[in-house]
Design a protein around this motif. Structure first.
Motif, mmCIF file in Angstrom:
data_model
loop_
_atom_site.group_PDB
_atom_site.id
_atom_site.type_symbol
_atom_site.label_atom_id
_atom_site.label_comp_id
_atom_site.label_asym_id
_atom_site.label_seq_id
_atom_site.Cartn_x
_atom_site.Cartn_y
_atom_site.Cartn_z
ATOM 1 N N VAL A 183 -7.981 10.599 21.603
ATOM 2 C CA VAL A 183 -8.955 11.672 21.386
ATOM 3 C C VAL A 183 -8.271 13.024 21.556
ATOM 4 O O VAL A 183 -7.249 13.143 22.233
ATOM 5 C CB VAL A 183 -10.146 11.569 22.365
ATOM 6 N N LYS A 184 -8.852 14.045 20.930
ATOM 7 C CA LYS A 184 -8.339 15.412 21.082
ATOM 8 C C LYS A 184 -8.721 15.924 22.471
ATOM 9 O O LYS A 184 -9.858 15.760 22.917
ATOM 10 C CB LYS A 184 -8.953 16.306 19.998
ATOM 11 N N ARG A 188 -3.994 19.203 22.495
ATOM 12 C CA ARG A 188 -3.151 18.016 22.438
ATOM 13 C C ARG A 188 -4.009 16.771 22.248
ATOM 14 O O ARG A 188 -5.239 16.839 22.243
ATOM 15 C CB ARG A 188 -2.328 17.900 23.718
ATOM 16 N N TYR A 189 -3.340 15.647 22.088
ATOM 17 C CA TYR A 189 -4.026 14.361 21.958
ATOM 18 C C TYR A 189 -3.775 13.522 23.202
ATOM 19 O O TYR A 189 -2.665 13.495 23.731
ATOM 20 C CB TYR A 189 -3.541 13.609 20.716
ATOM 21 N N ALA A 208 -1.276 8.701 28.095
ATOM 22 C CA ALA A 208 -0.107 9.380 27.536
ATOM 23 C C ALA A 208 -0.622 10.517 26.657
ATOM 24 O O ALA A 208 -1.780 10.500 26.216
ATOM 25 C CB ALA A 208 0.761 8.415 26.732
ATOM 26 N N PHE A 209 0.244 11.504 26.383
ATOM 27 C CA PHE A 209 -0.186 12.691 25.644
ATOM 28 C C PHE A 209 0.817 13.052 24.559
ATOM 29 O O PHE A 209 1.998 12.726 24.648
ATOM 30 C CB PHE A 209 -0.350 13.876 26.608
ATOM 31 N N SER A 210 0.320 13.752 23.530
ATOM 32 C CA SER A 210 1.187 14.211 22.447
ATOM 33 C C SER A 210 0.605 15.471 21.831
ATOM 34 O O SER A 210 -0.620 15.654 21.810
ATOM 35 C CB SER A 210 1.320 13.132 21.368
ATOM 36 N N THR A 214 0.283 11.634 15.477
ATOM 37 C CA THR A 214 1.170 10.497 15.224
ATOM 38 C C THR A 214 2.334 10.414 16.215
ATOM 39 O O THR A 214 3.216 9.591 16.068
ATOM 40 C CB THR A 214 1.728 10.560 13.787
ATOM 41 N N GLY A 215 2.322 11.276 17.239
ATOM 42 C CA GLY A 215 3.343 11.237 18.259
ATOM 43 C C GLY A 215 4.468 12.228 18.008
ATOM 44 O O GLY A 215 4.392 13.044 17.082
#
Length: 296
Positions: A183-184, A188-189, A208-210, A214-215
């Motif tokens: 989720v947003k 970040r995601y 985890a975060f990105s 798509t990473g």
């Protein structure tokens, strides 16, 4: 999202889920506060599964797309190389169900479990992601118990659910991982996943975060759930509070945790109630008019 009910402005949430082994299809429950849930349609199915040899509808994930439609993906089988997809304007009338063979080019792929969709509004792209065991891969975390499953997360992207990108690896956290939901969170995601490590068993949820959907995603953080086994997470944000619902599957009941900073988590399982037999699904929001049609 503000909705009007009996003179009050409230959010309205739906929980898409399955029961049993997913034979009878899509179930929906609703909540006005995000804590107390009631089944719709007498807890009977809204859609009967029609694709794959096993014709199951497990782990349904529904999102509202950029086109205004509801898009759903689901697990069609315990051991198939594809997933199910359908869309709807009203959650009552659905498009023809499709089988998307996302792992067909991997001869040693054993399964496709718990697919989900996340929409990137900036690029107007949908990412569909799921967990798969490919025999002979990631042998450093291979185990013999639980049928030797050793999952990683994979994905495809699409803009129209007609053409899809090639399948790629989304996340290798260095352990057996399933049941990711993304989720947003601000700019970040956030990925919530189940650490499925078998020996010794982990069976808890991690984050985890990105900066990109798509990473690449960060190293998985510590466990955010308790000493019980947990799987099938879905998220909900009410004000500044994040809720994560999950299946305490060895105890045959659902649990939930909450946080305002994504670091300290409180178990609120005693504060939530859900329909009996509810299994892994997703929470999303609907408008008042859409909800009223479901009641009819």
């Amino acid at each position: 999202m503000l909705l009007v009910f009996a003179g009050m402005s409230q959010n309205l949430y739906l929980f898409a889920y399955f029961k049993g082994n997913g034979e009878d299809g899509l179930h929906l429950a609703y909540s006005k506060d995000g804590y107390k849930w009631s089944a719709l349609k007498g807890d009977s199915s809204f859609l009967t599964p029609m694709v794959s040899k096993d014709k199951l509808m497990r782990d349904p994930c529904i999102i509202r797309g950029g086109d205004g439609l509801f898009h759903m993906v689901w697990t069609v089988s315990w051991n198939d190389k594809g997933i199910g997809y359908a869309s709807s304007k009203d959650l009552i009338h659905w498009s023809e169900q499709q089988f998307i063979p996302v792992m067909a080019r991997e001869d040693s792929a054993r399964n496709c479990w718990a697919p989900e969709i996340t929409y990137d509004a900036q690029s107007k792209t949908y990412m569909i992601y799921w967990s798969t065991t490919i025999s002979g891969r990631f042998t450093e975390t291979a185990a013999t118990k639980e049928s030797g499953y050793n999952h990683r997360l994979y994905y495809v992207t699409t803009k129209d659910f007609k053409t899809y990108s090639a399948t790629k690896l989304l996340y290798d956290p260095g352990f057996n991982v399933i049941d990711a939901t993304i989720v947003k969170e601000g700019n970040r995601y956030m990925m919530v996943m189940k650490d499925e490590t078998i020996e010794p068993p982990a069976k808890h949820l991690r984050l985890a975060f990105s900066n990109q959907l798509t990473g690449p995603y960060t190293k998985a953080g510590p466990s955010i759930t308790g000493k019980y086994w947990a799987e099938g997470p879905t998220t909900l944000k009410i004000g500044k509070t994040w809720l994560i619902y999950f299946d305490k599957y060895t105890e045959h009941k659902y649990g939930a945790i909450s946080s305002t900073d994504l670091r300290e988590w409180k178990d609120i399982s005693d504060e939530v109630s859900l329909p009996k037999g509810l299994r892994h699904g997703t929470i999303f929001q609907v408008r008042e008019a859409e909800f009223r049609r479901l009641l009819q």
